[in-house]
Each structure stands twice: as C-alpha cells, then as structure tokens.
Design an enzyme around this catalytic site. Structure first.
Site, mmCIF file in Angstrom:
data_model
loop_
_atom_site.group_PDB
_atom_site.id
_atom_site.type_symbol
_atom_site.label_atom_id
_atom_site.label_comp_id
_atom_site.label_asym_id
_atom_site.label_seq_id
_atom_site.Cartn_x
_atom_site.Cartn_y
_atom_site.Cartn_z
ATOM 1 N N GLU A 1 -1.627 10.503 9.341
ATOM 2 C CA GLU A 1 -0.458 10.158 10.162
ATOM 3 C C GLU A 1 0.447 11.372 10.378
ATOM 4 O O GLU A 1 1.627 11.357 10.021
ATOM 5 C CB GLU A 1 0.327 9.009 9.521
ATOM 6 C CG GLU A 1 -0.435 7.706 9.492
ATOM 7 C CD GLU A 1 0.368 6.554 8.889
ATOM 8 O OE1 GLU A 1 -0.015 5.397 9.103
ATOM 9 O OE2 GLU A 1 1.381 6.815 8.200
ATOM 10 N N GLU B 1 -6.403 1.992 10.257
ATOM 11 C CA GLU B 1 -5.665 1.123 9.341
ATOM 12 C C GLU B 1 -5.230 -0.117 10.120
ATOM 13 O O GLU B 1 -4.341 -0.037 10.959
ATOM 14 C CB GLU B 1 -4.440 1.834 8.757
ATOM 15 C CG GLU B 1 -4.768 3.049 7.906
ATOM 16 C CD GLU B 1 -3.532 3.720 7.315
ATOM 17 O OE1 GLU B 1 -2.462 3.050 7.279
ATOM 18 O OE2 GLU B 1 -3.633 4.888 6.918
#
Length: 664
Positions: free
Chosen positions: A145, A306
């Site tokens: 991320e 995710e």
C-alpha cells in the site's frame, strides 16, 4: 497450470509451527489456491544486519505447495526493523512540522534515504535470487500500500535534496523555476536550486505552484522506489509476475504511472472499513467507483490483493458483515473486472495493531460462519471464473480522472465541501444508480471509445488537452465540462489571456464572466420548467452564438442567467454545468444527456441491486448483485443462460446472480 482465482493473505510467522499443517488443510478444503506472505517480516528474514534467514518462509512455501497452494512473496520494505533504525535513525521520516516520526508502526521510513535504499537493494536481491525460480512462487508484491501511511511525509534533508535535483531536471534554471512558480509574490524568489525548501509548515499561506510540484515529486519518488525493486526482481524472477496493492482513489502516488512498472495492478477492498463515514449500504456507488478506477489504471483486469473477510478494526471496529454480505462484496469485485480475489486475512491476529481486523478464521482458529460462507462461494464461483477470465466491461460512458487535478484541488479546494474526487464520484453515482456502466480514463487515454465523456473540474489545462477535448466533440462525442474548467495552467498559475474556460469556450459555447462561491447557501435552478437545488458554486456566464440554455438560475442576484448549457460543435455536443447539481437535478441532467447520446441502462434500476457486465469477443456476462438484506425482483433479460443463481429475476438477501449470453 490452471488460472488461479482465490487466495488469502497468510502470516505463518504469527503462529506456532505446529499450526501450519492445519491451516494448509483448511485452506485446501476451502478452495484457496494461493497466499500472499512476508510483506511485513523484515526482521524474520534479516534478524541482524547481513544475516539472512529464509528457512521459515521456505518451509511455509513448501508446505503450502504440497497442498496445491502457491505463494505471492511480498518484499517487507514497509517495516524496516529496529536494529536498522537504531543504527541509522536518519531513515525515519520527518513531517511538515519538522518532527521525526518514530519506530513502532509501519512505513516508518524515508523513501529517498540512500542508506535505506541500499538495505533494500541487498534484501530484495537476496530474496529474488532465492525465490526467483521456486516452482511454488508465482509472483511478487513490492512493499505494501505505497503511500498509505506517508500522507505529507517526508520532508527530511534527503527529500529536500532529491526535490532540488528533481526541480533542476525539470526547469533547468532558477530563473525558469521562479517564472513557473510565480515567486515574485511575497519575495519567494530563489537564486539557486539549493535554496529551495521541502514544504514545511509555514507561518501563513503556501505557494500553490510549489505545492503542486512537491506532490508530483512525492509521486515520482514512490514510483522510483518501486522501480528499483521491480528491476531487481525481474532480473532473477523472469517467470513470476509483479503487482502492487492499490487503494482506489488514494492520491499519494499517481497510480497510472506506478502501473507502468507492473504486470497488472491489484487493489485492497474494504466495504465495511471502520474508517468510512457511512455504512456499506450507503457507499455502494463509492465501492463500485473504486473498483472501476482501479481497472482504469492499466485498462485491463486486475486482482484484489486484500478483500474484506470479517469485521474491520484497529482501535475501533466496524460492523459485522451480515450473512451473504462477504460473498456479495467479493462478487462486486469480480463484476467490475477482478480476475482473482485474495481475502484478508486468514486468521485474526492475536497481537499488534490489527488484533481486531478480523479474518476468515477467528482468534481461536476454528472455522465458523465466515469460513463456511466463503468456502461455498469459492467452490461455486471458481469454475465460472475460467469462463470469464480476461473479460472486461466495455462501457459507453467515460469519466476523466486525473491525479494532477486532485493535487491542485487539495491545495486550493475553493469551498470547504468541494473535492475533486468527491465531484467525480457524484457524477459516477448518477450513472451507477441508472445501471449505466462507466470507465475511468486518464487525460492521456482514448476518449473516442466513449459516446459520453464526463470531465468534471478540469482546473489545470494545457493546449494539448484543450485540443483533445475539442477533437472529441468534433468527431461526434458528447462532452460534459463543469465549473472551474481551464482556470490554471500546468504550473498552477491562473490563466489571464481570456475569460474562462479559455480556449474551451469555443467548444462549450459560453464564457464565464464571474462566479459565486456558495458558502452555507444553495441556489435554485430551473430545468425544463421544474425547480431544483444546486450548491457549492455558481458560474455566471454569457452564451456564445449557437449555444442553448438547458437550465437557468432561479434565485440569487443572477436569477435568470444560464446555469447549464448545450452547444453543438462539429458532429457532437458539449454540455457545460456551472454549478454542483443536487441529486434530483443531477438525475434529470443525466437522463437528458443519456437520451441524446442514445446510451441505455443494462437493466431497469432497482434500489439496492447492482448490475454490471463483463464481456469478451464471444460472450457477455451479466452480474446482478443484491446489496440488501431483503428479497428483490428485477426485470430479467431475454436470451440469457443462468450460470449462477436460483431464479433469474428474483434475488434473495445478498444473493448474486451471473447470466451469460452468446454474442452474435
């Protein structure tokens, strides 16, 4: 090897070795085909400087491989270990107030720091050499991320030096930098690039041009940070893919540019995030828009790295997903272009910040309702994924999305309630609620694919982009422009040569002579004889020959003046919207534009029911998703074969259906 479609994020280092076999068996029985591992385990891999220990990860990869489960390796550069920070505290990032951010979370690093970069090169080289030909390793995720935790970081001496080099490469001379930034204001001129600061917190005010370049620099720094890792991995792992887990509209890094380094992009999707201001039932259009924009970053199918699999939470928690809701969210991701879904996480962690970010298994490790729901979902949907693999939505409507426009509005939002991404999502919502599929498209993308192109808040403008919009309309496109178009050049300096929207007045058929920032106010708008409300902004404009008024202001001192216009230009039409329409006005306006452009809904809308399609050269796959806990009926199309579902036209609570039709 069969295409892989379902996986889970796994952290074997958090659990005793005796548990791993049980986990692998439960994954196999559930239908899990791959895992992502190691993205936060630097200390486990290098417990002391130069001393590498890959044994535990080797064992986990081999064990899972025996159960037919493959591995995506994450490089752990989001979590440098304590021994490194103690030896080299200069690695820690510095915020805009000059404070050093400490060890104890994640992303406690300066991505420009040369010492840190050298540690990364050594570790990633060792990992790529070690796993580059492992038959059970299929791919890599550099870092995690990127930009998620950095926000306004970092402004340390290393970043300042890198910023100065970046500016010198871009502008060549300090004189050109001064011109581009307008530094004669408030005596901000520079004699040399070495005088330029990283933007720490000022006494008052900031230079908008300097801040825009700083945001560009930060994005380029992250791309370069990733490039170094990707080049090492590709050298040793020639048959393994590289991806990265994006975060939708997050703006720290330009995801279009980052995507150029990747084989495909991935995304983290949390519909029930504890940090969201509203419940998932109120956010379905935002969730769908997030998936569509991720698809746009490489204009190809993507992965979910995710996908929510339980209650989210750090210090506070979100709501528990209702039975069937996890499956509906996963199907929403697939409907918008995901070729694979990796659930986060396998087992709820017993330690650290994410103790309450729940996984498929609870803390106890015993399978419960979440496990059983997703097990049924995977085993039903996995065979269908082979049919749909590589297929894409092919919308007739595009929305222009630009990170640079986002940066500029972050710097000067004009109105406390105006945001670039928020405006984009409001136009998206009006189409989503009509079951009109949408692509997002970059300013460099192919506009001509779309019958309708919506371009909200085109604040920064260039001659090249002006010509591109004009050419799109000349050739028959239906273009929508809005307030605050053509206000500034690419250096974030106001245009002064002509009235707004500059040269685009030619295609829009209007000139903006003044404007009103609607602070704590709304304005009435008369559209086809009905009164509606609008807010945020009012452009006060005059019509040029050929333009027609679609809506006029009906209150304030400019009552009766044009608010929304249409202007035939070449073979197309340009619409100009001088305000932010309220929901009812937005719906009526979209009806008008869709009708003129002859763009139809997939199916008649039903509240709480989402419709989306993917297609290839042979077949079209229609997804119908009930996002509510109540039964819903919809108008089933003719000629479709049911691939998933009980009864076409009738949906149970959170039921999802897939219908297929052969293309002629």
């Amino acid at each position: 090897m069969k295409e892989l479609h379902f996986g889970v994020d796994y952290y074997p280092e958090h659990w005793e070795r005796e548990r791993w076999d049980r986990d692998a068996l439960l994954m196999q029985e559930m239908g899990i085909q791959m895992v992502r591992m190691a993205e936060f385990s630097w200390h486990k891999l290098e417990p002391r400087e130069g001393s590498y220990d890959f044994g535990w990860l080797d064992e986990a990869i081999a064990l899972l491989g025996k159960y037919g489960i493959y591995t995506i390796v994450g490089t752990p550069t989001a979590a440098p270990p304590a021994w490194m920070i103690n030896k080299h505290p200069e690695i820690l990032p510095v915020d805009r107030e000059g404070r050093v951010r400490g060890f104890g979370g994640r992303h406690h690093d300066c991505q420009s720091n040369p010492v840190y970069r050298e540690y990364i090169r050594k570790l990633v080289t060792k990992m790529a050499q070690h796993y580059g030909e492992n038959p059970y390793v299929i791919g890599w995720q550099p870092d995690n991320e990127l930009g998620n935790s950095h926000q306004e970081l970092c402004t340390c001496a290393s970043c300042r030096s890198r910023f100065q080099d970046w500016l010198q490469k871009k502008y060549g001379t300090a004189e050109e930098l001064n011109r581009a930034w307008g530094t004669s204001f408030w005596s901000q001129e520079y004699n040399d690039f070495s005088e330029v600061y990283a933007p720490r917190l000022t006494v008052t005010g900031e230079n908008p041009s300097a801040m825009l370049d700083w945001k560009r620099f930060c994005s380029d720094l992250i791309v370069d940070f990733t490039r170094e890792q990707a080049e090492i991995i590709r050298k040793y792992a020639k048959n393994q893919f590289i991806t990265h887990n994006y975060m939708g509209f997050a703006d720290k890094v330009d995801y279009y540019k980052l995507g150029e380094l990747l084989d495909f992009v991935s995304h983290d999707q949390y519909p029930g995030g504890f940090y969201l201001p509203r419940t998932p039932h109120e956010e379905n259009h935002v969730l769908a828009a997030t998936l569509d924009v991720v698809r746009s970053y490489k204009n190809q199918p993507f992965w979910i790295m995710e996908q929510q699999s339980g209650i989210t939470g750090w210090e506070i928690m979100g709501r528990a997903p209702e039975p069937g809701q996890l499956s509906a969210w996963a199907m929403q991701s697939i409907a918008h272009g995901a070729d694979a879904v990796v659930f986060f996480r396998w087992r709820t962690c017993a330690m650290g910040t994410e103790q309450y970010w729940h996984g498929i298994l609870p803390h106890s490790g015993n399978p419960g309702r979440r496990y059983r729901e997703l097990q049924d979902f995977i085993q039903e949907v996995d065979p269908l994924m082979d049919y749909m693999h590589g297929s894409m939505p092919r919308p007739e409507v595009g929305i222009v999305f630009s990170f640079e426009q986002e940066y500029a509005f972050r710097i000067q939002p004009h109105h406390k309630d105006l945001s670039y991404t928020g405006q984009v999502q409001k136009y998206y919502r009006a189409l989503y609620e009509k079951n009109i599929p949408v692509d997002f498209v970059s300013e460099e993308g192919d506009f001509k694919k779309y019958k309708i192109l919506l371009a909200p808040l085109q604040y920064l403008m260039s001659p090249e982009l002006e010509e591109k919009y004009m050419d799109y309309v000349r050739q028959g496109g239906h273009l929508l422009l809005t307030m605050r178009t053509g206000v500034k050049d690419r250096n974030n300096l106001c245009m002064t040569e002509r009235e707004l929207p500059g040269r685009l007045s030619e295609v829009a058929g209007i000139e903006v002579l003044d404007y009103d920032c609607l602070r704590n106010a709304e304005v009435e708008v008369l559209f086809h004889g009905r009164k509606f409300l609008a807010n945020i902004w009012s452009d006060l404009m005059r019509l040029l020959p050929g333009a027609k008024v679609l809506a006029a202001y009906a209150s304030e001192f400019y009552a009766g003046e044009p608010c929304i216009t249409a202007h035939p230009y070449g073979d197309g039409i340009c619409y100009y919207v001088g305000t932010e329409p309220g929901e009812a006005l937005m719906e009526a306006l979209m009806d008008e534009i869709l009708s003129r452009a002859e763009v139809d809904s997939i199916l008649p809308p039903v509240q709480g029911v989402e419709c989306m399609f993917r297609e290839n050269d042979r077949e079209r796959f229609l997804f119908v998703i009930n996002h509510s806990g109540q039964e819903k009926c919809y108008e089933a199309p003719q000629g479709y074969q049911m691939l998933k579902g009980l009864q076409a036209g009738c949906l149970g609570a959170y039921e999802t259906q897939i219908l297929k039709i052969e293309k002629s």
